[in-house]
Design a protein around this motif. Structure first.
Motif, PDB file in Angstrom:
ATOM      1  N   SER A 128       0.833  -1.201   0.000  1.00 51.37           N
ATOM      2  CA  SER A 128       0.000   0.000   0.000  1.00 51.37           C
ATOM      3  C   SER A 128       0.873   1.258   0.000  1.00 51.37           C
ATOM      4  CB  SER A 128      -0.920  -0.013   1.222  1.00 51.37           C
ATOM      5  OG  SER A 128      -1.667   1.186   1.298  1.00 51.37           O
ATOM      6  N   ALA A 129       1.962   1.225   0.742  1.00 46.62           N
ATOM      7  CA  ALA A 129       2.872   2.371   0.785  1.00 46.62           C
ATOM      8  C   ALA A 129       3.533   2.624  -0.560  1.00 46.62           C
ATOM      9  CB  ALA A 129       3.935   2.141   1.859  1.00 46.62           C
ATOM     10  N   LEU A 130       3.602   1.582  -1.399  1.00 45.47           N
ATOM     11  CA  LEU A 130       4.167   1.735  -2.741  1.00 45.47           C
ATOM     12  C   LEU A 130       3.136   2.265  -3.738  1.00 45.47           C
ATOM     13  CD1 LEU A 130       6.210  -1.596  -2.951  1.00 45.47           C
ATOM     14  CD2 LEU A 130       7.136   0.713  -2.737  1.00 45.47           C
ATOM     15  N   GLY A 131       1.911   2.459  -3.280  1.00 48.17           N
ATOM     16  CA  GLY A 131       0.870   2.993  -4.152  1.00 48.17           C
ATOM     17  C   GLY A 131       0.051   1.940  -4.868  1.00 48.17           C
ATOM     18  N   VAL A 132       0.184   0.682  -4.470  1.00 48.19           N
ATOM     19  CA  VAL A 132      -0.571  -0.405  -5.097  1.00 48.19           C
ATOM     20  C   VAL A 132      -1.726  -0.785  -4.186  1.00 48.19           C
ATOM     21  CG1 VAL A 132      -0.492  -2.817  -5.826  1.00 48.19           C
ATOM     22  CG2 VAL A 132       1.399  -1.285  -6.378  1.00 48.19           C
ATOM     23  N   ARG A 133      -2.951  -0.805  -4.742  1.00 49.56           N
ATOM     24  CA  ARG A 133      -4.139  -1.112  -3.946  1.00 49.56           C
ATOM     25  C   ARG A 133      -4.738  -2.473  -4.295  1.00 49.56           C
ATOM     26  NH1 ARG A 133      -6.646   3.624  -2.021  1.00 49.56           N
ATOM     27  NH2 ARG A 133      -8.175   2.226  -1.033  1.00 49.56           N
ATOM     28  N   SER A 134      -4.676  -2.873  -5.589  1.00 51.19           N
ATOM     29  CA  SER A 134      -5.262  -4.150  -6.001  1.00 51.19           C
ATOM     30  C   SER A 134      -4.180  -5.079  -6.535  1.00 51.19           C
ATOM     31  CB  SER A 134      -6.311  -3.947  -7.093  1.00 51.19           C
ATOM     32  OG  SER A 134      -7.392  -3.168  -6.634  1.00 51.19           O
ATOM     33  N   VAL A 135      -4.308  -6.369  -6.182  1.00 53.37           N
ATOM     34  CA  VAL A 135      -3.337  -7.378  -6.616  1.00 53.37           C
ATOM     35  C   VAL A 135      -4.083  -8.630  -7.067  1.00 53.37           C
ATOM     36  CG1 VAL A 135      -1.399  -8.852  -5.926  1.00 53.37           C
ATOM     37  CG2 VAL A 135      -1.595  -6.523  -4.992  1.00 53.37           C
ATOM     38  N   LEU A 136      -3.655  -9.182  -8.202  1.00 54.64           N
ATOM     39  CA  LEU A 136      -4.198 -10.452  -8.675  1.00 54.64           C
ATOM     40  C   LEU A 136      -3.016 -11.344  -9.050  1.00 54.64           C
ATOM     41  CD1 LEU A 136      -6.604 -12.239  -9.489  1.00 54.64           C
ATOM     42  CD2 LEU A 136      -6.535 -11.162 -11.757  1.00 54.64           C
ATOM     43  N   ASP A 137      -2.812 -12.410  -8.273  1.00 55.76           N
ATOM     44  CA  ASP A 137      -1.739 -13.365  -8.539  1.00 55.76           C
ATOM     45  C   ASP A 137      -2.345 -14.659  -9.064  1.00 55.76           C
ATOM     46  OD1 ASP A 137       0.462 -11.848  -7.919  1.00 55.76           O
ATOM     47  OD2 ASP A 137       0.569 -12.472  -5.839  1.00 55.76           O
ATOM     48  N   VAL A 138      -1.892 -15.080 -10.242  1.00 56.12           N
ATOM     49  CA  VAL A 138      -2.442 -16.262 -10.916  1.00 56.12           C
ATOM     50  C   VAL A 138      -1.329 -17.288 -11.105  1.00 56.12           C
ATOM     51  CG1 VAL A 138      -3.642 -17.096 -12.983  1.00 56.12           C
ATOM     52  CG2 VAL A 138      -4.096 -14.791 -12.118  1.00 56.12           C
ATOM     53  N   PRO A 139      -1.574 -18.551 -10.731  1.00 58.21           N
ATOM     54  CA  PRO A 139      -0.507 -19.557 -10.876  1.00 58.21           C
ATOM     55  C   PRO A 139      -0.267 -19.934 -12.331  1.00 58.21           C
ATOM     56  CG  PRO A 139      -2.542 -20.603 -10.153  1.00 58.21           C
ATOM     57  CD  PRO A 139      -2.796 -19.119 -10.153  1.00 58.21           C
TER      58      PRO A 139
END
Length: 235
Positions: free
Chosen positions: A115-126
């Motif tokens: 969040s401190a890096l400015g990223v709010r949403s994350v989607l990790d796909v195998p």
């Protein structure tokens, strides 16, 4: 969006995926393949950054492609601390969606850093060939907006991941085969040196190389390379 617009959008997406498949399978190696994957992700998905982390045998995952240094920082922080969705996705072969890093409580330390890096949403796909197969790696998608990824994004990400997994498996297999061919060539050259210098046959020359490999706990190809370079067997 009316039916005509949906059909047009679907047709363009199909053409884009077809081009992606060609680009990935025509890539010269693993690095080129993953680079085409992350660049496609920026075009087809609602993300600002993307990256790929690949599983390695006997070592930590490697990070061959990111579209922004922030992705490398997100990956590396997880690899150092073994905490976060990347690790969970690689371990469990399951997709992980973080709708908002400011409210997600599964990995609080990781979420605070991201969040401190400015990223709010994350989607990790195998990246995996199947449920019973080991994970090849993870495709990570990132957005500065909360709740940025919907069901369509997730579906497209899974299609992209399947294309990428097959292409990466092919590229890795080809790289392994090339290394095996190179090793055979090196051993053959080293055997030739021994046969000429000591007047031994091929079987005896190979036995000598193998014995030095075992005694020095050195790979056979490395013993052969040293003999070729120095004209001497390892001490």
């Amino acid at each position: 969006m009316d039916d005509g617009e949906q059909e047009g959008s679907g047709g363009r997406m199909a053409e884009t995926f077809a081009q992606l498949a060609l680009d990935m399978h025509e890539a010269e190696g693993v690095e080129e393949t993953v680079e085409s994957v992350v660049q496609f992700a920026l075009q087809a998905l609602n993300c600002s950054f993307a990256g790929v982390a690949l599983h390695t045998r006997g070592g930590p995952p490697e990070i061959p492609a990111v579209t922004d240094p922030v992705v490398a920082e997100i990956y590396e922080s997880q690899l150092r601390g073994e905490d976060g969705p990347l690790i969970a996705t690689m371990r469990d072969r399951a997709t992980v969606l973080v709708r908002d890093t400011t409210t997600d409580d599964r990995w609080p330390d990781w979420a605070a850093r991201v969040s401190a890096l400015g990223v709010r949403s994350v989607l990790d796909v195998p990246l995996a060939l199947g449920q019973s197969s080991p994970t090849v790696g993870v495709l990570g998608l990132y957005s500065p907006k909360p709740d940025a990824f919907d069901a369509d994004d997730e579906a497209i990400a899974h299609i992209l991941a399947r294309h990428a997994t097959v292409a990466l498996a092919t590229a890795r297999h080809e790289r392994t085969m090339e290394a095996a061919v190179d090793a055979r060539k090196l051993v053959g050259q080293a055997m030739g040196i021994l046969m000429e210098r000591y007047a031994v046959d091929a079987d005896r020359a190979f036995t000598i190389l193998k014995r030095y490999s075992q005694d020095t706990n050195t790979k056979l190809r490395d013993v052969a390379q040293e003999l070729i370079d120095t004209r001497k067997l390892p001490s």
